[in-house]
Design an enzyme around this catalytic site. Sequence first.
Site, PDB file in Angstrom:
ATOM      1  N   HIS A 236       0.841  -1.206   0.000  1.00 59.01           N
ATOM      2  CA  HIS A 236       0.000   0.000   0.000  1.00 59.01           C
ATOM      3  C   HIS A 236       0.878   1.259   0.000  1.00 59.01           C
ATOM      4  CE1 HIS A 236      -2.929  -2.751   2.324  1.00 59.01           C
ATOM      5  NE2 HIS A 236      -3.504  -2.540   1.165  1.00 59.01           N
TER       6      HIS A 236
ATOM      7  N   SER B 298      -2.798  -7.811   3.003  1.00 57.04           N
ATOM      8  CA  SER B 298      -3.061  -7.695   4.442  1.00 57.04           C
ATOM      9  C   SER B 298      -3.434  -9.062   5.010  1.00 57.04           C
ATOM     10  CB  SER B 298      -4.204  -6.709   4.690  1.00 57.04           C
ATOM     11  OG  SER B 298      -3.894  -5.456   4.150  1.00 57.04           O
TER      12      SER B 298
HETATM   13  P1  ADP Z   1      -9.734  -3.811  -0.374  1.00 51.64           P
HETATM   14  O1  ADP Z   1     -10.396  -4.550   0.739  1.00 51.64           O
HETATM   15  O2  ADP Z   1     -10.475  -2.624  -0.870  1.00 51.64           O
HETATM   16  O3  ADP Z   1      -9.179  -4.670  -1.483  1.00 51.64           O
HETATM   17  P2  ADP Z   1      -7.058  -3.469   0.597  1.00 51.64           P
HETATM   18  O4  ADP Z   1      -6.710  -2.712   1.822  1.00 51.64           O
HETATM   19  O5  ADP Z   1      -6.792  -4.927   0.594  1.00 51.64           O
HETATM   20  O6  ADP Z   1      -8.528  -3.101   0.344  1.00 51.64           O
HETATM   21  O7  ADP Z   1      -6.318  -2.818  -0.633  1.00 51.64           O
HETATM   22  C1  ADP Z   1      -6.513  -1.486  -1.021  1.00 51.64           C
HETATM   23  C2  ADP Z   1      -5.943  -1.290  -2.403  1.00 51.64           C
HETATM   24  O8  ADP Z   1      -4.533  -1.537  -2.362  1.00 51.64           O
HETATM   25  C3  ADP Z   1      -6.490  -2.241  -3.453  1.00 51.64           C
HETATM   26  O9  ADP Z   1      -6.554  -1.542  -4.670  1.00 51.64           O
HETATM   27  C4  ADP Z   1      -5.464  -3.335  -3.518  1.00 51.64           C
HETATM   28  O10 ADP Z   1      -5.455  -3.969  -4.769  1.00 51.64           O
HETATM   29  C5  ADP Z   1      -4.200  -2.541  -3.296  1.00 51.64           C
HETATM   30  N1  ADP Z   1      -3.122  -3.360  -2.767  1.00 51.64           N
HETATM   31  C6  ADP Z   1      -3.144  -4.174  -1.702  1.00 51.64           C
HETATM   32  N2  ADP Z   1      -1.958  -4.810  -1.530  1.00 51.64           N
HETATM   33  C7  ADP Z   1      -1.156  -4.362  -2.531  1.00 51.64           C
HETATM   34  C8  ADP Z   1       0.185  -4.660  -2.948  1.00 51.64           C
HETATM   35  N3  ADP Z   1       0.924  -5.548  -2.306  1.00 51.64           N
HETATM   36  N4  ADP Z   1       0.667  -4.009  -4.041  1.00 51.64           N
HETATM   37  C9  ADP Z   1      -0.108  -3.147  -4.704  1.00 51.64           C
HETATM   38  N5  ADP Z   1      -1.377  -2.844  -4.394  1.00 51.64           N
HETATM   39  C10 ADP Z   1      -1.902  -3.434  -3.325  1.00 51.64           C
END
Ligand code: ADP
Length: 161
Positions: free
Chosen positions: A17, A128
């Site tokens: 993130h 996560s």
């Molecule tokens: P959600 O529950 O909305 O998917 P997340 O907190 O898991 O929320 O992720 C928020 C955003 O960050 C999403 O667009 C997700 O694809 C992106 N994201 C999560 N982990 C990574 C990563 N390792 N690299 C790039 N983008 C990520």
Amino acid sequence: MSIAVYPGTFDPITYGHIDIITRTVKLFDKVVIGVLNNSAKTPLFSVEERVNILKKATNGIPNVEVVSFEGLAVEFARQNNASVIVRGLRLISDFEYELQMAQTNRKLAPDVDTTFLYTSLQYSFLSSTIVKEVASFGGDISEFVPDYVAEAVVKKLKERR
Ligand code: ADP
């Protein structure tokens, strides 16, 4: 002024993130990170805790704001005068759902567009969920999240037991 929102659950924030955030700020004048308060999910951290962790993680990154939100991402974007929703794409498996969401959001709000940033290769496996899973089995998560996040995750998991 170009404003983007970056919505997510961030339970907890990972280096994946943070990588997306540091790259997004270079593309827009202002980035509003929206921490989703989703009653359908049972997160490890409360929305207030996630907002505080994100504020700490983005401290020092210019033109970033962290707030919580409920409901539709497009409404959150409109409330913040943002014309763009930013999402991170990791694997091909993310693509189908993200495309579906982006197209739905465009139907709901043609004035708001979605843009995707591809993950940096070293974070392409990182989520996560994986972080929480590794920590729950006593694994070392210090390479995946900042130290204070790792400590908070371990503490939370202990409290839960
Ligand atoms: P959600 O529950 O909305 O998917 P997340 O907190 O898991 O929320 O992720 C928020 C955003 O960050 C999403 O667009 C997700 O694809 C992106 N994201 C999560 N982990 C990574 C990563 N390792 N690299 C790039 N983008 C990520």
